[in-house]
Design a protein around this motif. Sequence first.
Motif, PDB file in Angstrom:
ATOM      1  N   PRO A  19       0.813  -1.229   0.000  1.00  0.00           N
ATOM      2  CA  PRO A  19       0.000   0.000   0.000  1.00  0.00           C
ATOM      3  C   PRO A  19       0.844   1.276   0.000  1.00  0.00           C
ATOM      4  O   PRO A  19       0.426   2.292  -0.582  1.00  0.00           O
ATOM      5  CB  PRO A  19      -0.843  -0.115   1.270  1.00  0.00           C
ATOM      6  CG  PRO A  19      -0.194  -1.164   2.098  1.00  0.00           C
ATOM      7  CD  PRO A  19       0.492  -2.088   1.149  1.00  0.00           C
ATOM      8  N   ALA A  20       2.017   1.238   0.607  1.00  0.00           N
ATOM      9  CA  ALA A  20       2.884   2.426   0.582  1.00  0.00           C
ATOM     10  C   ALA A  20       3.344   2.714  -0.844  1.00  0.00           C
ATOM     11  O   ALA A  20       3.395   3.868  -1.281  1.00  0.00           O
ATOM     12  CB  ALA A  20       4.089   2.225   1.498  1.00  0.00           C
ATOM     13  N   ALA A  21       3.709   1.652  -1.573  1.00  0.00           N
ATOM     14  CA  ALA A  21       4.152   1.826  -2.954  1.00  0.00           C
ATOM     15  C   ALA A  21       3.012   2.291  -3.850  1.00  0.00           C
ATOM     16  O   ALA A  21       3.226   3.032  -4.820  1.00  0.00           O
ATOM     17  CB  ALA A  21       4.742   0.519  -3.478  1.00  0.00           C
ATOM     18  N   ALA A  22       1.800   1.853  -3.536  1.00  0.00           N
ATOM     19  CA  ALA A  22       0.648   2.201  -4.368  1.00  0.00           C
ATOM     20  C   ALA A  22       0.129   3.607  -4.105  1.00  0.00           C
ATOM     21  O   ALA A  22      -0.633   4.147  -4.912  1.00  0.00           O
ATOM     22  CB  ALA A  22      -0.471   1.191  -4.137  1.00  0.00           C
ATOM     23  N   ALA A  23       0.517   4.200  -2.993  1.00  0.00           N
ATOM     24  CA  ALA A  23       0.038   5.544  -2.664  1.00  0.00           C
ATOM     25  C   ALA A  23       0.534   6.546  -3.695  1.00  0.00           C
ATOM     26  O   ALA A  23       1.605   6.390  -4.291  1.00  0.00           O
ATOM     27  CB  ALA A  23       0.520   5.945  -1.278  1.00  0.00           C
ATOM     28  N   SER A  24      -0.249   7.586  -3.910  1.00  0.00           N
ATOM     29  CA  SER A  24       0.146   8.604  -4.873  1.00  0.00           C
ATOM     30  C   SER A  24       1.254   9.476  -4.305  1.00  0.00           C
ATOM     31  O   SER A  24       1.492   9.519  -3.090  1.00  0.00           O
ATOM     32  CB  SER A  24      -1.050   9.485  -5.231  1.00  0.00           C
ATOM     33  OG  SER A  24      -1.422  10.294  -4.121  1.00  0.00           O
ATOM     34  N   ASP A  25       1.928  10.180  -5.202  1.00  0.00           N
ATOM     35  CA  ASP A  25       2.967  11.108  -4.755  1.00  0.00           C
ATOM     36  C   ASP A  25       2.387  12.165  -3.821  1.00  0.00           C
ATOM     37  O   ASP A  25       3.013  12.540  -2.824  1.00  0.00           O
ATOM     38  CB  ASP A  25       3.627  11.785  -5.961  1.00  0.00           C
ATOM     39  CG  ASP A  25       4.442  10.812  -6.799  1.00  0.00           C
ATOM     40  OD1 ASP A  25       4.906   9.805  -6.242  1.00  0.00           O
ATOM     41  OD2 ASP A  25       4.613  11.067  -8.001  1.00  0.00           O
TER      42      ASP A  25
END
Length: 500
Positions: free
Chosen positions: A35-41
């Motif tokens: 989920p951290a990687a999938a979060a937007s910038d």
Amino acid sequence: MTALPTESLIPASPEDSAPEQVAAVVGAAVRAARPAAAASDAERAAWLEAAADALDAARDELVAIAHRESHLPLPRLAGEVARTTGQLRLFAAVVRDGAYLEAVIDRANRAATPPQPDLRRVLRPIGPVAVFSASNFPFAFSVAGGDTASALAVGCPVVVKGHSGHPELSVRTARIVADALAAAGAPEGIFGLVLGRDAGRALVQAPGIKAVGFTGSLSGGRALFDLASTRPEPIPFYGELGSINPVVITPAAAAARTAELAAGLAASFTLGVGQFCTKPGLVLVPGRVGFESALATEASAHSGGPMLTARIAEAFPEGVRRLVEEGGAEIILGDAAQEASAGSARPVVLAVDAARVLERPGVLLEECFGPVTLLVRYTGRDDRDAVLAAVGGSLTATLHAEPGEDVTELAGRLAEGAGRVLFGGWPTGVAVTWSQHHGGPWPATTSALHTSVGATAARRFQRPVTFQDAPRAVLPEALRDENPLGIQRRVDGVLTREAV
């Protein structure tokens, strides 16, 4: 193994973490990675800004704890909190900018030889990162320091190993950061803290950890580097270890500005009681120009002060004695037999001929952490360059010359062995900017390609992935034709923000 409750990812007290606690914190980080990687910038930037705001709000409380544990002066610590929150906000700007993704698109070209498929490359987060706090910067290189900020920015969960020199501060800082991240909507488990030497070793060896950021001693860093390298799955270890940061003063500069240079050097090598990784530890000066006496006069005005830890205080006089007794250095100012039991250190100025350095490089070119600098007398270009060639990799190298001197070749030599070359000024103090490089060849760091300060520190915790002939639905937004992020990309070799 059953995971510990979320609140247990941050210790309640500054006690060493048990093996099951380390495993639970790492396990939570592994679960948070996707989920951290999938979060937007934009989401990640907001997390960092929330942490920065929370630390700013708690500044007075944190500074008081840090002063009690580290003995550093209150103004210095208050400034360091500002630097720390500034770093967090810088990395928020870095991810919003989008260039950190290094997005590249090469469209299909069937007429090429061989035929070229559609290739699109982007940087992705490497996974959970272990961060080791430093003793000499209890905020900026610690729990919420640059390693933590740069890893969180690109979507890597972080597990921090707090430093034994400031355990109470580590726990309190971690609690503030964890609460701020949770309130900002960051995934559960994205940030945790462990304490203790054994916990640090276990952290490096934990299968869920995919990279390590470390700032500390050469011996401690090398031991952890070896652990990281000999794991069944070796992982990158980004260690900032040791540096003597050579300075060269040309004969013309010494003749023109002896008093000025002596004052600047004295202030730099005694700053923070000499406990900066960028302290100028070796200074090449032309012989017989009066620089030694001038420096002794200036340095005598600096009284020294308490060291960060008892261990550092004990090591300082031992290091000075080795330079004198084994290296043959001459004492210009100070005492090699300082009493370490009080936990303080006083400035020491040593001097030695260049020929002696070349005879005993293993002793005289070793970092001595504390308020000491070694003047190396040189008589010409040959012995000056021979000493520079013997110096190991450093974080910085500094040149003091006069206008009109041709220093092109010398500047090139300095750049070969350092990550930052200064022309004038002194190396203590590292600006946190987009262009900063805080690294260097071994033993300054374990990877001369990367920096631990500045915007590109985030590159350490990313890896490239290329998508070939991929359907639009599986492409990261940064690689889609329409460029929904509006970021700068290299398309068919040309930098552009335009859609494909």
